[in-house]
Structures are given as structure tokens and as C-alpha cells.
Design an enzyme around this catalytic site. Structure first.
Site, PDB file in Angstrom:
ATOM      1  N   THR A 139       5.742  -1.060   4.420  1.00  0.00           N
ATOM      2  CA  THR A 139       7.192  -0.409   4.139  1.00  0.00           C
ATOM      3  C   THR A 139       7.361   0.550   5.419  1.00  0.00           C
ATOM      4  O   THR A 139       6.559   0.445   6.325  1.00  0.00           O
ATOM      5  CB  THR A 139       7.283   0.422   2.991  1.00  0.00           C
ATOM      6  OG1 THR A 139       6.247   1.448   3.198  1.00  0.00           O
ATOM      7  CG2 THR A 139       7.024  -0.273   1.739  1.00  0.00           C
TER       8      THR A 139
ATOM      9  N   THR B   1      -1.102  12.158  -8.680  1.00  0.00           N
ATOM     10  CA  THR B   1      -0.507  13.345  -7.797  1.00  0.00           C
ATOM     11  C   THR B   1      -0.456  14.474  -8.782  1.00  0.00           C
ATOM     12  O   THR B   1      -0.149  14.395 -10.082  1.00  0.00           O
ATOM     13  CB  THR B   1       0.870  12.965  -7.382  1.00  0.00           C
ATOM     14  OG1 THR B   1       1.569  14.244  -7.067  1.00  0.00           O
ATOM     15  CG2 THR B   1       1.954  12.379  -8.223  1.00  0.00           C
ATOM     16  N   ASP B   2      -0.546  15.559  -8.276  1.00  0.00           N
ATOM     17  CA  ASP B   2      -0.271  17.043  -9.091  1.00  0.00           C
ATOM     18  C   ASP B   2       0.868  16.911  -9.723  1.00  0.00           C
ATOM     19  O   ASP B   2       1.102  17.831 -10.604  1.00  0.00           O
ATOM     20  CB  ASP B   2      -0.928  18.172  -8.296  1.00  0.00           C
ATOM     21  CG  ASP B   2      -0.177  18.559  -6.994  1.00  0.00           C
ATOM     22  OD1 ASP B   2       0.738  17.785  -6.785  1.00  0.00           O
ATOM     23  OD2 ASP B   2      -0.181  19.419  -6.573  1.00  0.00           O
ATOM     24  N   GLU B   3       1.886  16.272  -9.097  1.00  0.00           N
ATOM     25  CA  GLU B   3       3.163  16.391  -9.689  1.00  0.00           C
ATOM     26  C   GLU B   3       3.598  15.906 -11.060  1.00  0.00           C
ATOM     27  O   GLU B   3       4.704  16.190 -11.562  1.00  0.00           O
ATOM     28  CB  GLU B   3       4.231  15.558  -8.505  1.00  0.00           C
ATOM     29  CG  GLU B   3       4.062  16.326  -7.120  1.00  0.00           C
ATOM     30  CD  GLU B   3       5.144  16.021  -6.140  1.00  0.00           C
ATOM     31  OE1 GLU B   3       6.538  15.573  -6.817  1.00  0.00           O
ATOM     32  OE2 GLU B   3       5.390  16.385  -4.984  1.00  0.00           O
TER      33      GLU B   3
ATOM     34  N   TYR C 217      10.179  10.243  -8.396  1.00  0.00           N
ATOM     35  CA  TYR C 217       9.089   9.997  -8.004  1.00  0.00           C
ATOM     36  C   TYR C 217       7.916  10.493  -9.011  1.00  0.00           C
ATOM     37  O   TYR C 217       6.912   9.532  -9.353  1.00  0.00           O
ATOM     38  CB  TYR C 217       8.710  10.897  -6.631  1.00  0.00           C
ATOM     39  CG  TYR C 217       7.153  10.919  -6.166  1.00  0.00           C
ATOM     40  CD1 TYR C 217       6.641   9.542  -5.882  1.00  0.00           C
ATOM     41  CD2 TYR C 217       6.463  12.071  -6.054  1.00  0.00           C
ATOM     42  CE1 TYR C 217       5.233   9.798  -5.586  1.00  0.00           C
ATOM     43  CE2 TYR C 217       5.264  12.127  -5.978  1.00  0.00           C
ATOM     44  CZ  TYR C 217       4.387  10.842  -5.667  1.00  0.00           C
ATOM     45  OH  TYR C 217       3.275  11.052  -5.191  1.00  0.00           O
TER      46      TYR C 217
ATOM     47  N   LYS D  40       5.209   7.878 -11.019  1.00  0.00           N
ATOM     48  CA  LYS D  40       3.740   8.270 -10.935  1.00  0.00           C
ATOM     49  C   LYS D  40       3.176   8.427 -12.339  1.00  0.00           C
ATOM     50  O   LYS D  40       1.941   7.912 -12.548  1.00  0.00           O
ATOM     51  CB  LYS D  40       3.160   9.210 -10.009  1.00  0.00           C
ATOM     52  CG  LYS D  40       3.775   9.080  -8.313  1.00  0.00           C
ATOM     53  CD  LYS D  40       2.703   7.826  -7.727  1.00  0.00           C
ATOM     54  CE  LYS D  40       1.569   8.029  -7.844  1.00  0.00           C
ATOM     55  NZ  LYS D  40       0.633   7.074  -7.156  1.00  0.00           N
TER      56      LYS D  40
END
Ligand code: NAD
Ligand code: DAU
Length: 342
Positions: free
Chosen positions: A37, A128-130, A152, A156
Site C-alpha cells: 500500500t 497496539t496499546d490503543e 483504527y 485492531k
């Protein structure tokens, strides 16, 4: 000889991981499977292709393509899948969430299904920590509930849950790592540190969202790579491991480090309209990974300084990206009105 398939291996963290793993494990063969991408670039792996030509293979493909994923895993006799492939930029997920759901959720399912079908010995999901959502006090442990707040991070989180479902339902041998903000070589200059470093080099404004008091744990990408390597070798199946420095700084502090490293004036800082739903703080408890013997080498400040110096020394990598039409149109859409209003 282990045979790893590293999906998303031509992106920022993936390419650093492939380079690190081939150096660290002379008995590994790595197949990078990547759609290329806007964020994936073969240039990121050019040295790898030359130095490790006998232990490195590249396949261009989409992780959502069932037939190509299956034929690659089977024909290449893959025993380990490490999945970095994802749409990764929060701001883009606010512009266009569909591709995030497609790649980060459906694509993860396709890889899991293939791992199950062909008896892959380990599936590792790079997360991810998100997924924990913003953490105003304390630190996220691996046992915390998931409270993602952006398209996002929600995608995840869905990917992580699917990975755990495959472990529960079919005993697939999985592990998950949840990393904090990475910085280092080859990060596409839409993420804040490379964006600010390259803007500062050109004496362009640094667009700080809101008051800049948001907190992030900026870790050096190599520390994240050694963390994933540790999980692959010493992690317990079915377990999740946080990876970060375990100490965070404000975005204003990060911005000042960028400017000081490049000897540029504070006058370049421009406070612009905030990101919608902007998570105020992420903070990881990384003690679980430390019990496996892993330690980070760089603090947030050292990680940012080292990264900024790489961008100053490697203009030939990022200038063609920033001068291209794809980047320019993204920048105009994301920052045009913000910069005008500020
Ligand atoms: P990146 O955007 O630099 O690279 C993503 C890579 O995935 C690119 O090479 C892209 O071509 C490839 N890709 C995208 N969609 C694909 C698809 N459908 N099929 C095959 N390949 C595809 O991302 P990054 O920053 O290197 O992040 C890698 C992984 O690490 C992601 O899963 C991300 O969620 C996770 N992560 C990133 C950070 C960070 O700070 N950057 C922190 C924690 C976790
Ligand atoms: O925490 C891990 C995550 O870190 C990864 O999962 C993501 O893939 C990665 O993109 C990153 O997400 P962030 O949203 O934290 O990173 P970004 O670089 O976009 O922004 C970092 C901080 O800087 C955040 O608080 C928003 C702010 N920011 C960002 C940009 C692009 C600005 O102030 N101005 C900007 O122009």
C-alpha cells in the site's frame, strides 16, 4: 531452519523486524508477504534483499486474498506467521474506516484460517496499546478490558479478539503483543515524529493537535522488535504481552526534542484543530514482558532523538515520498484547513 511468513514486512516496523530477525537468527528463512500500500515500500528492504538473498523471499499480496495466502503458506512450508499487515494511521481511519475493517479484521481472519488449515506452529499478532483506549490514570495491563475509541483501534481490537477466539475454539498456538508508539527508520512521514522531523528540516510548521498535552510512550522500533522476538521464543501460548518503555512523555515534550535535535526554533510550533476523539494518554505496564528477560534499550527521549537524526541523514528516503502527489493530496486534506485556521 524456521520458515517465517512476515505479513506487512515492507512497512515501517515489519521491515525493521525482518532485518533484525535475519541478523539475529542465521537459521531463519523469512518470506515477506505484503500488498505494498502507500505505506509499504520495497526500498525499506533493499539491503535485506541483497545481504540475505538466500534466506529472504518477497511475495506481493493482500492478506484478504484467501487463495494467495493459502497457496503461499502451503507451498512455502511456513511454520510461523507474524502479522504486521494493517492499515495503521488513526487520522486516515477517521477519513475512511472501511479499509481498516477489511485488512485489520477480515485480513486477520484469513491468516488465522490459513494457519489452522496448514497446521502452522505459531501465529503471532502484532497489536497496539490503543486497544485499551485512553488511560487517564495508572497503566494498562494485559488483563484490562478493551475500550478502543477510533476506527483504527476498534479494528485492531476486533483482530485481537479473533486471534483469541481461534485459540479457544481450535487450540491454534497464538501469541499477541501490544506495542506503544514506535519511532525509528522507515516510518512513513504521516506519523507525528517523522512528520515533525521532516517539516522542521524544511522549516515548515509543526501542526500540534490541540494543546499538545496528550501523552504517548514513544519507543524505539528495535526495542519493539526484540520484544516480539522474546515473545516468539519465550512467550506462553495464548498469552498477551505489552511492549513499550513503560514511561510516556507529552507531545509538546516530543516536539521540543525534535526541534532541539535539529536546532530549529520553537516558532515553528503551530497549535491546530484537535483530532476528533483524540485519546489523551496511553500508558503500558510492561512488567509481564520483563519477566521473560526483555529490557528496552532506549528511553522515549533517546528514541525520538535517534529517529530525528536518521531522518536528517536519510533525505533520499523521504523526499521522494513527500514530493509525490499521493502524499501532497493527503497533506492538503488533513492539514490544509487546519493550517489556514491556525
Ligand atoms: P505501516 O503502515 O508502516 O505498514 C503496514 C504494512 O502493511 C505496509 O507494508 C502495507 O503495505 C502492509 N499492508 C497493509 N494492508 C495490507 C493488506 N491488506 N495485505 C498485505 N499487506 C498489507 O505500519 P507499522 O507502523 O509498521 O505497523 C505495523 C503493525 O504494528 C500494525 O499491525 C500496527 O497496528 C502495529 N503497531 C504499530 C505501532 C506504531 O507505532 N507504528 C505501534 C503498535 C503496533
Ligand atoms: O500507540 C500505538 C499507535 O501509535 C499505533 O498503533 C498506530 O499505528 C500509530 O499510528 C500510533 O498512533 P498515534 O495516533 O498515537 O500516532 P500519531 O503519530 O498519529 O500521533 C501521535 C500523537 O501526536 C497523537 O497524540 C496525535 C499527535 N499528532 C499527530 C499528528 C500526525 C499531532 O499533534 N499532530 C500531527 O500532525
Amino acid at each position: 531452519m524456521r520458515r517465517l511468513m512476515v505479513t506487512g514486512g515492507a512497512g515501517f516496523i515489519g521491515s525493521n523486524f525482518v532485518r533484525y530477525m535475519l541478523q539475529a537468527h542465521p537459521d531463519y528463512h523469512i518470506l515477506v508477504y505484503d500488498k505494498l500500500t502507500y505505506a509499504g515500500r520495497l526500498e525499506n528492504l533493499q539491503d535485506v534483499a541483497e545481504i540475505f538473498s538466500d534466506r529472504y523471499t518477497f511475495v506481493r499480496g493482500d492478506i484478504c486474498d484467501v487463495a494467495l495466502v493459502d497457496s503461499t503458506v502451503e507451498a512455502q512450508d511456513i511454520d510461523t506467521i507474524v502479522n504486521f499487515a494493517a492499515e495503521t494511521h488513526v487520522d486516515r481511519s477517521l477519513m475512511e474506516p472501511g479499509s481498516f475493517i477489511q485488512t485489520d479484521v477480515y485480513g486477520t481472519y484469513v491468516l488465522l484460517e490459513s494457519a489452522r488449515k496448514f497446521g502452522v506452529e505459531r501465529y503471532h499478532q502484532v497489536s497496539t496499546d490503543e486497544v485499551y483506549g485512553q488511560v487517564l490514570d495508572g497503566r494498562s495491563t494485559e488483563a484490562d478490558h478493551l475500550e478502543p475509541r477510533s476506527p483504527y483501534s476498534a479494528s485492531k481490537a476486533a483482530g485481537d479478539l479473533m486471534v483469541l477466539a481461534y485459540q479457544e475454539s481450535w487450540g491454534l498456538p497464538v501469541t499477541i503483543s501490544r506495542g506503544s508508539n514506535n519511532v525509528g527508520p522507515y516510518q512513513y512521514p504521516e506519523k507525528v515524529v517523522p512528520l515533525f522531523a521532516t517539516n522542521a528540516i524544511d522549516e515548515e510548521p509543526l501542526p500540534v493537535y490541540g494543546d499538545g498535552q496528550q501523552m504517548r510512550d514513544y519507543q524505539y522500533v528495535l526495542d519493539h522488535c526484540t520484544g516480539i522476538d522474546t515473545v516468539l521464543h519465550k512467550g506462553v501460548l495464548g498469552e498477551i504481552y505489552n511492549v513499550g518503555t513503560g514511561a510516556e512523555i507529552t507531545n509538546m515534550m516530543m516536539t521540543e526534542v525534535v526541534l532541539e535535535t535539529l536546532n530549529r526554533p520553537r516558532a515553528l510550533i503551530l497549535h491546530v484543530a484537535d483530532r476528533p476523539g483524540h485519546d489523551r494518554r496511553y500508558a503500558l505496564d510492561v512488567s509481564k514482558l520483563r519477566t521473560l528477560g526483555w529490557e528496552n534499550q532506549y528511553s522515549c527521549v533517546q528514541a525520538v532523538e535517534k529517529t530525528v537524526r536518521w531522518y536528517a541523514d536519510n533525505e533520499s528516503w523521504w523526499r521522494p515520498i513527500k514530493s509525490g502527489d499521493t502524499y501532497k493530496s493527503y497533506y492538503a486534506q488533513q492539514y490544509g484547513k487546519r493550517l489556514e485556521d491556525a
